[in-house]
Design a protein around this motif. Structure first.
Motif, short mmCIF file in Angstrom:
data_model
loop_
_atom_site.label_atom_id
_atom_site.label_comp_id
_atom_site.label_asym_id
_atom_site.label_seq_id
_atom_site.Cartn_x
_atom_site.Cartn_y
_atom_site.Cartn_z
N LEU A 153 0.83 -1.21 0.00
CA LEU A 153 0.00 0.00 0.00
C LEU A 153 0.86 1.26 0.00
CD1 LEU A 153 -2.83 -0.95 2.54
CD2 LEU A 153 -2.86 -1.12 0.05
N CYS A 154 1.92 1.27 0.80
CA CYS A 154 2.79 2.45 0.87
C CYS A 154 3.48 2.73 -0.46
CB CYS A 154 3.82 2.28 1.98
SG CYS A 154 3.14 2.39 3.65
N ASP A 155 3.77 1.68 -1.22
CA ASP A 155 4.42 1.84 -2.52
C ASP A 155 3.47 2.35 -3.59
OD1 ASP A 155 6.84 1.03 -1.55
OD2 ASP A 155 6.69 -1.03 -2.28
N ARG A 156 2.16 2.06 -3.44
CA ARG A 156 1.24 2.26 -4.55
C ARG A 156 0.14 3.29 -4.31
NH1 ARG A 156 1.26 -1.80 -8.56
NH2 ARG A 156 2.97 -3.26 -8.28
N MET A 157 -0.11 3.65 -3.06
CA MET A 157 -1.20 4.59 -2.79
C MET A 157 -1.01 5.20 -1.40
SD MET A 157 -4.37 1.95 -1.95
CE MET A 157 -4.16 1.02 -3.46
N GLU A 158 -1.78 6.23 -1.11
CA GLU A 158 -1.81 6.79 0.23
C GLU A 158 -2.70 5.90 1.09
OE1 GLU A 158 -0.13 9.32 1.40
OE2 GLU A 158 0.81 9.79 -0.53
N PRO A 159 -2.13 5.20 2.08
CA PRO A 159 -2.94 4.25 2.86
C PRO A 159 -4.19 4.87 3.46
CG PRO A 159 -0.61 3.94 3.34
CD PRO A 159 -0.71 5.17 2.48
N SER B 90 -7.21 4.78 1.27
CA SER B 90 -7.61 3.45 0.83
C SER B 90 -8.68 2.88 1.76
CB SER B 90 -6.40 2.51 0.82
OG SER B 90 -6.09 2.07 2.13
N VAL B 91 -9.30 1.79 1.32
CA VAL B 91 -10.31 1.11 2.12
C VAL B 91 -9.67 0.36 3.28
CG1 VAL B 91 -10.31 -1.11 0.92
CG2 VAL B 91 -12.46 -0.21 1.85
N TYR B 92 -8.34 0.31 3.30
CA TYR B 92 -7.63 -0.49 4.30
C TYR B 92 -7.26 0.31 5.55
CZ TYR B 92 -7.39 -3.28 0.09
OH TYR B 92 -7.74 -3.98 -1.04
N LYS C 235 -1.76 -6.24 12.60
CA LYS C 235 -1.26 -7.61 12.50
C LYS C 235 -1.50 -8.18 11.11
CE LYS C 235 -0.97 -11.65 15.50
NZ LYS C 235 -1.46 -12.26 16.76
N VAL C 236 -2.61 -7.80 10.51
CA VAL C 236 -2.93 -8.26 9.15
C VAL C 236 -2.09 -7.51 8.13
CG1 VAL C 236 -4.76 -8.53 7.44
CG2 VAL C 236 -5.26 -8.89 9.86
N LEU C 237 -1.95 -6.19 8.32
CA LEU C 237 -1.13 -5.38 7.41
C LEU C 237 0.30 -5.88 7.33
CD1 LEU C 237 -2.34 -1.80 8.36
CD2 LEU C 237 -2.51 -2.81 6.08
N ASP C 238 0.84 -6.35 8.46
CA ASP C 238 2.25 -6.75 8.53
C ASP C 238 2.48 -8.25 8.37
OD1 ASP C 238 3.01 -4.08 9.00
OD2 ASP C 238 2.62 -4.28 11.15
N TYR C 239 1.42 -8.99 8.11
CA TYR C 239 1.54 -10.45 7.95
C TYR C 239 2.36 -10.74 6.69
CZ TYR C 239 0.10 -15.36 8.00
OH TYR C 239 0.08 -16.74 8.05
N PRO C 240 3.40 -11.57 6.78
CA PRO C 240 4.23 -11.85 5.59
C PRO C 240 3.46 -12.65 4.54
CG PRO C 240 4.90 -13.25 7.44
CD PRO C 240 3.90 -12.28 7.98
N ILE C 241 3.48 -12.16 3.31
CA ILE C 241 2.83 -12.86 2.21
C ILE C 241 3.81 -13.02 1.05
CG2 ILE C 241 0.48 -12.17 2.80
CD1 ILE C 241 0.65 -9.94 0.77
N MET D 188 -7.00 -2.64 -3.65
CA MET D 188 -5.93 -3.35 -4.35
C MET D 188 -6.42 -4.74 -4.77
SD MET D 188 -2.87 -3.00 -5.47
CE MET D 188 -2.27 -1.60 -4.52
N MET D 189 -6.17 -5.03 -6.04
CA MET D 189 -6.57 -6.31 -6.61
C MET D 189 -5.34 -7.10 -7.04
SD MET D 189 -9.19 -6.93 -9.81
CE MET D 189 -10.76 -7.34 -9.06
N TYR D 190 -5.41 -8.42 -6.89
CA TYR D 190 -4.31 -9.31 -7.26
C TYR D 190 -4.74 -10.15 -8.47
CZ TYR D 190 -0.82 -13.06 -6.77
OH TYR D 190 0.19 -13.98 -6.98
N LYS D 191 -3.89 -10.14 -9.49
CA LYS D 191 -4.12 -10.90 -10.72
C LYS D 191 -5.47 -10.58 -11.35
CE LYS D 191 -0.91 -14.71 -10.16
NZ LYS D 191 -0.68 -16.15 -10.25
#
Length: 465
Positions: free
Chosen positions: A9-15, A18-20, A26-32, A139-142
């Motif tokens: 989020l920090c790379d692509r938009m102003e958090p 955003s809806v986030y 804990k969810v924001l920082d969860y490794p994916i 943010m959408m994936y694929k």
């Protein structure tokens, strides 16, 4: 790519735009671990997938539908539409240029009036909320699933508060087509659920080949390459066979999988817990039948006697793994005695053949399926992975199916939806691949020492010796 939602989020938009904004830290920082297939979307496009945006959109819709002038204009538009249809159906009657000009002018005027009313109401709602929902970013994936989180889903589906697997509240989720799930629940339609583990991952099942001059090559069956620890060779099983067409004198399978990993176990737990919430019917595909097709394809140039021998060994080891999963599924199912579930695998012959029969109309003559599988010698296994997601539709007849699965299955879900058209709606509720204790790789892709098999000490994790 190892990352987290906060970094993305920090790379692509102003958090804060955003809806986030309310996503737990804990969810924001969860490794994916996901690829760089990300698309930024606006609130209007993604309103059906988020509670905040859905509420805004629904309120705007309600205001418009109850505005007397908006209702009047819609009624006139419908009357014009019926008039146009009637004129077209009248035999021998056409439109004069004058009639068509009048019709176009009326339609243009009505459309302008509707836009003005809508703009006015949008400004009113914007004043209430303090922002324009169309400017909120998601943010959408694929181009398929949206980044999401449990508590946002719970606002739209309050029954999720009763879910037994509390740990799902603390991880990122990836969702699609939630509007179809709302529709199914509102219409009291039966819901099917599909998901479950892969058969095995990296560093668990191996194929060893020996040539007549003593050369020994070991390949990982999960990737068809020598992707063993400390070995960077990219040669595949097929390439090795082509390089030694008449020199391979021995082939054997080694099964070093020591149990079920944390993620494999949770893939079953999550499926049952979500099914209980929505009173759904479960199908779990254990894809040994797909692995057999995959292995047969890559061994097609091996001498026939050797090929038959190694396929027999491979089937035997895969059946052992499947049996272990069946025990785990029965164990988990004991906590959900009211749920109906089926497990599809190679030895469940009636279900397997019914699966093939029911999917056949969607494969025959499908140019889309030919396009996505035509270049792949393993296309039969690819077709299985795509169509297995429709198993609740094939076996139970449930038109609405929820895929509870790893985010790595995003593509399969999109393709499954594509080939089934309006006959079936696949709703995706996906979770991240678990990061292993090595801190770099997922459990699926890590080496045996970091697999985290349930009930196995770290020093007894298996792997190729």
């Amino acid at each position: 790519m190892l990352t987290d939602i906060r970094s993305i989020l920090c790379d692509r938009m102003e958090p804060e735009q955003s809806v986030y904004r309310e996503m737990p830290g804990k969810v924001l920082d969860y490794p994916i671990t996901i690829g760089n297939f990300l698309q930024e979307k606006n609130g209007e496009d993604s309103a059906e997938q988020f509670a905040e945006l859905l509420e805004y959109k629904s309120r705007l819709k309600n205001v418009l539908e109850n505005d007397p002038e908006y209702i009047r204009i819609n009624r006139i538009s419908e009357q014009l539409g019926r008039w146009l249809k009637r004129k077209k159906n009248e035999a021998g009657e056409g439109f004069t240029q004058e009639e068509m000009a009048i019709f176009k002018q009326k339609r243009k005027r009505l459309q302008k009036q509707k836009r003005e009313i809508r703009r006015e109401k949008e400004e009113e709602i914007c004043g209430i909320y303090g922002y324009d929902y169309r400017e909120i970013r998601t943010m959408m994936y694929k181009n398929t699933v949206y980044f999401s989180w449990f508590y946002d889903l719970q606002k739209m589906f309050p029954q999720l508060a009763k879910i037994k697997t509390g740990d799902i509240r603390e991880i990122p989720l990836f969702v699609s087509h939630l509007e179809q799930l709302r529709k199914a629940l509102a219409q009291k339609e039966p819901i099917g659920l599909v998901g479950g583990p892969c058969l095995f991952g990296v560093d668990e099942v191996f194929l060893e080949m020996t040539t007549d001059n003593g050369e020994r090559a070991v390949f990982d069956c999960s990737c068809d390459r020598r992707c063993l620890v400390g070995n960077d060779e990219k040669e595949t099983i097929e390439e090795f066979i082509e390089r030694h067409p008449e020199k391979i004198e021995a082939v054997r399978i080694r099964n070093c999988k020591k149990g079920v990993t944390r993620q494999e176990y949770d893939s079953i737990r999550y499926l049952f817990s979500v099914a209980e919430v929505f009173d759904g019917k479960i199908v779990i595909p254990l894809p040994d039948l797909s692995y057999f097709k995959y292995m047969e394809a890559i061994l097609q140039n091996l001498e026939e006697t050797l090929r038959e021998k190694v396929m027999e060994e491979f089937r035997e080891e895969c059946y052992r793994i499947t049996d272990h999963y069946l025990d785990v599924i029965r164990h988990v199912a004991e906590d959900y005695p009211k749920l109906s579930y089926l497990v599809v695998h190679d030895r469940e012959v009636k279900l397997r053949e019914l699966f093939y029969e029911k999917r056949r109309p969607y494969l025959e003559g499908s140019t889309y399926m030919q396009k996505i599988t035509g270049r792949d010698t393993r296309k039969e296994a690819v077709v299985d992975y795509i169509t297995m997601l429709a198993l609740p539709y094939y076996l139970y007849g449930t038109r609405y199916v929820v895929q509870v699965d790893s985010v790595d299955e995003t593509d399969s879900g999109r393709k499954c939806n594509k080939i089934h058209g309006e006959d079936m709606e696949l709703i995706q509720l996906l979770y991240p691949e678990y990061l292993s204790r090595d801190g770099k790789n997922t459990i699926y892709r890590t080496t045996a020492g970091y697999k985290d098999y349930i009930g196995q000490p770290a020093g007894e994790q298996g792997g190729m010796k």
